[in-house]
Design a protein around this motif. Structure first.
Motif, mmCIF file in Angstrom:
data_model
loop_
_atom_site.group_PDB
_atom_site.id
_atom_site.type_symbol
_atom_site.label_atom_id
_atom_site.label_comp_id
_atom_site.label_asym_id
_atom_site.label_seq_id
_atom_site.Cartn_x
_atom_site.Cartn_y
_atom_site.Cartn_z
ATOM 1 N N VAL A 227 -36.652 4.411 30.051
ATOM 2 C CA VAL A 227 -37.912 4.836 29.433
ATOM 3 C C VAL A 227 -38.574 5.883 30.316
ATOM 4 N N SER B 33 -38.603 -2.800 29.336
ATOM 5 C CA SER B 33 -37.322 -2.094 29.455
ATOM 6 C C SER B 33 -36.181 -3.072 29.697
ATOM 7 N N TRP C 10 -36.599 4.237 20.625
ATOM 8 C CA TRP C 10 -37.677 4.259 21.624
ATOM 9 C C TRP C 10 -37.209 4.771 22.977
ATOM 10 N N HIS D 226 -44.075 0.527 22.306
ATOM 11 C CA HIS D 226 -42.700 0.081 22.429
ATOM 12 C C HIS D 226 -42.418 -1.043 21.429
ATOM 13 N N ASP E 149 -45.119 6.315 29.396
ATOM 14 C CA ASP E 149 -44.531 6.211 28.070
ATOM 15 C C ASP E 149 -45.443 6.903 27.067
#
Length: 252
Positions: free
Chosen positions: A63, A179, A95, A71, A67
């Motif tokens: 990621v 993640s 994503w 998510h 960000d």
């Protein structure tokens, strides 16, 4: 005086978020004087460590930090139904900046041991995301207390991308870090799919249900028919146990 009933709202489970990923990226920028551009943070998790048959598999999801959007509602893969895990896969792939699953086969587990094979699967997944990104991620967030990635057999890693330069270990990261939870889901779905496919060729072992783990019906089938080419021959297959000194994961 009239009594009042105070009702408290029920709280659902706390979902993994990106708080740790954001903190690690901020600390990296501060330590290295990096610019304000995004950093690539990879989350990694494994499945299949304690199975009697099939590969050990490692997922990686990268990621960008910070960000740039919401998510997916990921959780530790073991806390989700198979249907929900599968539904999340396209959301995770859309994503993440990059994502991959790597595997080490039963023969590699037998030859090198489970920890080295786990590391080999992780390095293969890492190589794939590095190829997708055009470079290795800036840092890795790894579930657990042990950085097993450097234990991959050197002879099999010569053509792979360099391993991560910065690794942060976090216990239960699959339950708290988005993640890593996403990586666990990808690895679980892909490995389960492989075992379900193998079950068609080897129906006696029930892999479509137990996914290669030590369910009693699976162990009975091994005793009755012997192991398949996809069993880990270095395991104590008669008892359904992994070798002494290795930590087993018995949940399918």
């Amino acid at each position: 005086m009239t009594a009042r009933t105070v009702r408290t709202a029920r709280k659902g489970p706390v979902l993994p978020d990106l708080a740790l990923e954001q903190s690690l990226a901020a600390a990296r920028r501060t330590a290295e004087g990096a610019g304000s551009g995004p950093l690539l943070v990879a989350g990694m998790d494994e499945v299949g460590r304690g199975a009697l048959a099939g590969p050990v598999s490692v997922g990686v999801v990268v990621v960008r930090m910070p960000d740039d959007g919401p998510h997916p509602a990921v959780r530790d893969s073991k806390a989700l139904s198979a249907k929900r895990r599968t539904a999340l896969v396209p959301e995770i792939l859309a994503w993440g900046a990059a994502a991959a699953v790597g595997h080490a086969e039963p023969g590699e587990i037998d030859r090198y041991g489970i920890t080295a094979a786990l590391a080999l699967a992780g390095r293969r997944a890492w190589h794939r995301v590095a190829g997708e990104l055009g470079r290795v991620p800036d840092l890795l967030l790894l579930d657990g207390r042990d950085n097993w990635l450097p234990k991959a057999p050197a002879a099999l890693c010569g053509a792979l991308a360099p391993g991560p330069g910065a690794v942060h270990l976090q216990v239960k990261a699959d339950a708290t870090c988005a993640s890593v939870a996403a990586a666990s889901i990808l690895a679980k779905v892909e490995r389960d799919g492989l075992m379900t496919g193998l079950a068609e060729a080897f129906p006696a072992y029930g892999w479509e249900g137990n996914k290669g783990y030590g369910a009693s019906a699976h162990r009975l089938a091994i005793a009755a028919q012997g192991p398949s080419p996809y069993h880990r021959m270095s395991w104590n297959l008669g008892l359904g146990q992994s070798p002494a000194g290795e930590q087993a994961e018995w949940t399918a």
